[in-house]
Scaffold this motif. Structure first.
Motif, PDB file in Angstrom:
ATOM      1  N   ASN A 189       1.009  -1.196  -0.018  1.00 34.18           N
ATOM      2  CA  ASN A 189      -0.063   0.083  -0.094  1.00 34.18           C
ATOM      3  C   ASN A 189       1.096   1.354   0.091  1.00 34.18           C
ATOM      4  O   ASN A 189       1.877   1.359   0.848  1.00 34.18           O
ATOM      5  CB  ASN A 189      -1.178  -0.130   1.322  1.00 34.18           C
ATOM      6  CG  ASN A 189      -2.039   0.968   0.984  1.00 34.18           C
ATOM      7  OD1 ASN A 189      -1.848   2.128   1.143  1.00 34.18           O
ATOM      8  ND2 ASN A 189      -3.137   0.391   1.214  1.00 34.18           N
ATOM      9  N   ILE A 190       0.626   2.252  -0.906  1.00 37.02           N
ATOM     10  CA  ILE A 190       1.468   3.448  -0.789  1.00 37.02           C
ATOM     11  C   ILE A 190       1.211   4.439   0.398  1.00 37.02           C
ATOM     12  O   ILE A 190       2.302   4.867   0.717  1.00 37.02           O
ATOM     13  CB  ILE A 190       1.025   4.504  -2.108  1.00 37.02           C
ATOM     14  CG1 ILE A 190      -0.433   4.889  -1.943  1.00 37.02           C
ATOM     15  CG2 ILE A 190       1.055   3.720  -3.337  1.00 37.02           C
ATOM     16  CD1 ILE A 190      -0.870   5.782  -3.069  1.00 37.02           C
ATOM     17  N   THR A 191       0.121   4.091   1.203  1.00 37.85           N
ATOM     18  CA  THR A 191       0.164   4.468   2.691  1.00 37.85           C
ATOM     19  C   THR A 191       1.701   4.119   3.365  1.00 37.85           C
ATOM     20  O   THR A 191       1.961   4.808   4.178  1.00 37.85           O
ATOM     21  CB  THR A 191      -1.020   4.287   3.209  1.00 37.85           C
ATOM     22  OG1 THR A 191      -2.234   4.693   2.505  1.00 37.85           O
ATOM     23  CG2 THR A 191      -1.104   4.910   4.824  1.00 37.85           C
ATOM     24  N   GLU A 192       1.763   2.854   3.246  1.00 42.00           N
ATOM     25  CA  GLU A 192       2.717   2.336   3.895  1.00 42.00           C
ATOM     26  C   GLU A 192       4.153   3.006   3.592  1.00 42.00           C
ATOM     27  O   GLU A 192       5.060   3.040   4.340  1.00 42.00           O
ATOM     28  CB  GLU A 192       2.945   0.807   3.790  1.00 42.00           C
ATOM     29  CG  GLU A 192       3.692  -0.058   4.708  1.00 42.00           C
ATOM     30  CD  GLU A 192       3.743  -1.431   4.527  1.00 42.00           C
ATOM     31  OE1 GLU A 192       4.919  -2.181   4.849  1.00 42.00           O
ATOM     32  OE2 GLU A 192       2.550  -2.068   4.203  1.00 42.00           O
ATOM     33  N   TYR A 197       8.637   6.145   4.923  1.00 43.44           N
ATOM     34  CA  TYR A 197       9.905   7.535   4.267  1.00 43.44           C
ATOM     35  C   TYR A 197       9.502   8.768   4.580  1.00 43.44           C
ATOM     36  O   TYR A 197      10.115   9.621   4.045  1.00 43.44           O
ATOM     37  CB  TYR A 197      10.384   7.323   2.680  1.00 43.44           C
ATOM     38  CG  TYR A 197      10.684   5.908   2.452  1.00 43.44           C
ATOM     39  CD1 TYR A 197      12.066   5.667   2.685  1.00 43.44           C
ATOM     40  CD2 TYR A 197      10.183   4.721   2.051  1.00 43.44           C
ATOM     41  CE1 TYR A 197      12.757   4.509   2.616  1.00 43.44           C
ATOM     42  CE2 TYR A 197      10.330   3.519   1.721  1.00 43.44           C
ATOM     43  CZ  TYR A 197      11.739   3.170   2.331  1.00 43.44           C
ATOM     44  OH  TYR A 197      12.479   2.256   1.964  1.00 43.44           O
ATOM     45  N   ASP A 198       8.553   8.989   5.629  1.00 44.86           N
ATOM     46  CA  ASP A 198       8.101  10.267   6.038  1.00 44.86           C
ATOM     47  C   ASP A 198       7.833  11.182   4.859  1.00 44.86           C
ATOM     48  O   ASP A 198       8.153  12.482   4.879  1.00 44.86           O
ATOM     49  CB  ASP A 198       9.267  10.953   6.948  1.00 44.86           C
ATOM     50  CG  ASP A 198       8.755  12.102   7.495  1.00 44.86           C
ATOM     51  OD1 ASP A 198       7.480  12.133   8.166  1.00 44.86           O
ATOM     52  OD2 ASP A 198       9.415  13.082   7.963  1.00 44.86           O
ATOM     53  N   SER A 199       6.862  10.693   3.921  1.00 45.33           N
ATOM     54  CA  SER A 199       6.479  11.537   2.707  1.00 45.33           C
ATOM     55  C   SER A 199       4.895  11.414   2.943  1.00 45.33           C
ATOM     56  O   SER A 199       4.345  11.095   3.991  1.00 45.33           O
ATOM     57  CB  SER A 199       6.808  10.699   1.608  1.00 45.33           C
ATOM     58  OG  SER A 199       6.622  11.452   0.386  1.00 45.33           O
ATOM     59  N   ILE A 201       1.020  10.539   0.752  1.00 50.88           N
ATOM     60  CA  ILE A 201       0.473   9.736  -0.063  1.00 50.88           C
ATOM     61  C   ILE A 201       0.422  10.267  -1.642  1.00 50.88           C
ATOM     62  O   ILE A 201       0.694   9.619  -2.664  1.00 50.88           O
ATOM     63  CB  ILE A 201      -1.084   9.425   0.407  1.00 50.88           C
ATOM     64  CG1 ILE A 201      -1.169   8.443   1.580  1.00 50.88           C
ATOM     65  CG2 ILE A 201      -1.759   8.420  -0.766  1.00 50.88           C
ATOM     66  CD1 ILE A 201      -2.296   8.182   2.295  1.00 50.88           C
ATOM     67  N   ASP A 202       0.161  11.675  -1.655  1.00 51.63           N
ATOM     68  CA  ASP A 202       0.166  12.240  -3.022  1.00 51.63           C
ATOM     69  C   ASP A 202       1.698  12.121  -3.585  1.00 51.63           C
ATOM     70  O   ASP A 202       1.480  11.907  -4.764  1.00 51.63           O
ATOM     71  CB  ASP A 202      -0.282  13.829  -2.821  1.00 51.63           C
ATOM     72  CG  ASP A 202      -2.060  13.852  -2.622  1.00 51.63           C
ATOM     73  OD1 ASP A 202      -2.737  12.604  -2.903  1.00 51.63           O
ATOM     74  OD2 ASP A 202      -2.318  14.795  -2.256  1.00 51.63           O
ATOM     75  N   ILE A 203       2.672  12.518  -2.733  1.00 54.13           N
ATOM     76  CA  ILE A 203       3.885  12.541  -3.244  1.00 54.13           C
ATOM     77  C   ILE A 203       4.245  11.166  -3.872  1.00 54.13           C
ATOM     78  O   ILE A 203       4.766  11.069  -5.132  1.00 54.13           O
ATOM     79  CB  ILE A 203       4.961  12.924  -2.280  1.00 54.13           C
ATOM     80  CG1 ILE A 203       4.661  14.462  -2.140  1.00 54.13           C
ATOM     81  CG2 ILE A 203       6.317  12.553  -2.673  1.00 54.13           C
ATOM     82  CD1 ILE A 203       5.633  15.173  -1.166  1.00 54.13           C
ATOM     83  N   ILE A 204       4.166  10.015  -3.035  1.00 55.05           N
ATOM     84  CA  ILE A 204       4.565   8.612  -3.349  1.00 55.05           C
ATOM     85  C   ILE A 204       3.588   8.322  -4.522  1.00 55.05           C
ATOM     86  O   ILE A 204       4.120   7.787  -5.737  1.00 55.05           O
ATOM     87  CB  ILE A 204       4.092   7.687  -2.317  1.00 55.05           C
ATOM     88  CG1 ILE A 204       4.976   8.213  -1.003  1.00 55.05           C
ATOM     89  CG2 ILE A 204       4.423   6.230  -2.802  1.00 55.05           C
ATOM     90  CD1 ILE A 204       6.192   8.023  -1.366  1.00 55.05           C
ATOM     91  N   ARG A 205       2.249   8.685  -4.909  1.00 57.79           N
ATOM     92  CA  ARG A 205       1.418   8.208  -5.790  1.00 57.79           C
ATOM     93  C   ARG A 205       1.948   8.956  -7.220  1.00 57.79           C
ATOM     94  O   ARG A 205       2.002   8.232  -8.216  1.00 57.79           O
ATOM     95  CB  ARG A 205      -0.076   8.703  -5.725  1.00 57.79           C
ATOM     96  CG  ARG A 205      -0.893   8.191  -6.786  1.00 57.79           C
ATOM     97  CD  ARG A 205      -2.430   8.744  -6.685  1.00 57.79           C
ATOM     98  NE  ARG A 205      -2.880   7.943  -5.702  1.00 57.79           N
ATOM     99  CZ  ARG A 205      -3.616   8.360  -4.422  1.00 57.79           C
ATOM    100  NH1 ARG A 205      -3.301   9.650  -4.148  1.00 57.79           N
ATOM    101  NH2 ARG A 205      -4.208   7.718  -3.293  1.00 57.79           N
TER     102      ARG A 205
END
Length: 322
Positions: A189-192, A197-199, A201-205
């Motif tokens: 899950n992108i939440t994980e 990495y202290d980021s 969800i929008d940045i990871i997505r």
């Protein structure tokens, strides 16, 4: 022992191998079962070790790397062979390692910054294992054509081309971390990832979408143990007298129509094309190759076969991007 699967399990494996990040709700609709039923079946396939994890295929050519391949015939020295396998597996430049019997015993694909690096790498391996290596061939990848496992589900197929066009994108640190996490588990899950990495969800997505658009993330895949489903893995080297563009197109179309052929590899080497097949038996494989050589009898002058017992992508997975 071959494990028998029903049509639903085969379809689940097929869809996860096409896109291992497919949502359970969508997968449930495709197989006409509840989400809970699909989740249970995936768990059962994992417990039977048919599904051995989920990963991504990363295209190093989009990061400025170029390919270099080595195929080796090895002496019958089991201890030295195991030392060799352990040695090359620790090299983070190694993209693919295949162990086989037949026309060759070990195949290696490296991605290097330039061919000076490959020259030194090759010499280091050959110096260290000079008493083990009997014969060698080198090659340069042109591209790899990949299609879906039609032998699991009978659907229309098309080729997806990997390693086709080189570019030189420089990964940022967060992108390296995303790739490492997705390589270890593409269903994470992108939440994980964001939390780790202290980021956000929008940045990871958005970074994942960017890596997909650039072709760095080529595909989300399932690690499937096809041996447990009764399939053997074959690599076939095709030597052509000449291969015109029209012949190449005809070969691509013909190969796409054969369910057992999953990859068609074009490269610069003593042979012209590699085919990779999953077959139920050598008899089935032999019939496919016999039919193919008859179909292209005017241009194929030699065929060599390797029966692959080990097939590893990024063996030194813990070292990627370090």
């Amino acid at each position: 022992m071959e494990l028998k699967l029903d049509k639903i399990d085969k379809r689940i494996i097929y869809e996860l191998d096409k896109n291992s990040r497919i949502p359970e709700t969508k997968l449930a609709k495709l197989v006409n079962r509840s989400k809970e039923s699909v989740r249970y079946r995936i768990k059962q396939l994992q417990e039977k070790e048919i599904l051995q994890g989920f990963t991504i295929w990363i295209d190093p050519t989009k990061l400025g790397f170029q390919s270099a391949k080595i195929y080796l015939t090895l002496a019958n020295k089991p201890e030295e062979k195991q030392a060799f396998i352990g040695y090359v597996k620790r090299d983070k430049r190694l993209f693919w390692l295949g162990i086989a019997e037949g026309g060759w015993n070990a195949g290696l694909t490296f991605f290097v910054r330039d061919y000076h690096e490959f020259f030194d790498l090759k010499n280091e391996i050959f110096s260290k294992f000079k008493s083990l290596i009997i014969e060698s061939w080198t090659a340069v990848l042109v591209n790899v054509n990949i299609t879906d496992r039609k032998f699991l589900v009978d659907e229309e197929r098309k080729w997806h081309v990997m390693f086709d066009k080189k570019s030189s994108y420089e990964l940022e640190n967060i992108e390296k971390q995303i790739l490492k996490e997705l390589f270890k588990n593409s269903r994470i899950n992108i939440t994980e990832i964001a939390r780790k990495y202290d980021s956000t969800i929008d940045i990871i997505r958005s970074r994942i979408k960017k890596l997909e658009k650039l072709g760095i993330i080529f595909r989300y895949r399932a690690n499937v143990d096809y041996d447990k489903l009764g399939f053997e893995f074959y690599k076939t080297f095709l030597y052509f007298k000449n291969l015109t563009k029209q012949d190449e197109i005809r070969l691509m179309e013909y190969s796409k129509s054969i369910p057992q052929i999953v990859h068609l590899v074009k490269q610069i080497s003593p042979w012209d094309v590699e085919l990779e097949l999953h077959c139920k038996s050598y008899h089935e494989y032999n019939q496919i190759i016999s039919d193919l050589t008859k179909e292209f009898s005017e241009i194929i002058h030699k065929v060599a076969t390797g029966i692959v017992s080990e097939d590893h992508i990024f063996p030194s997975k813990e070292m990627i991007f370090e």
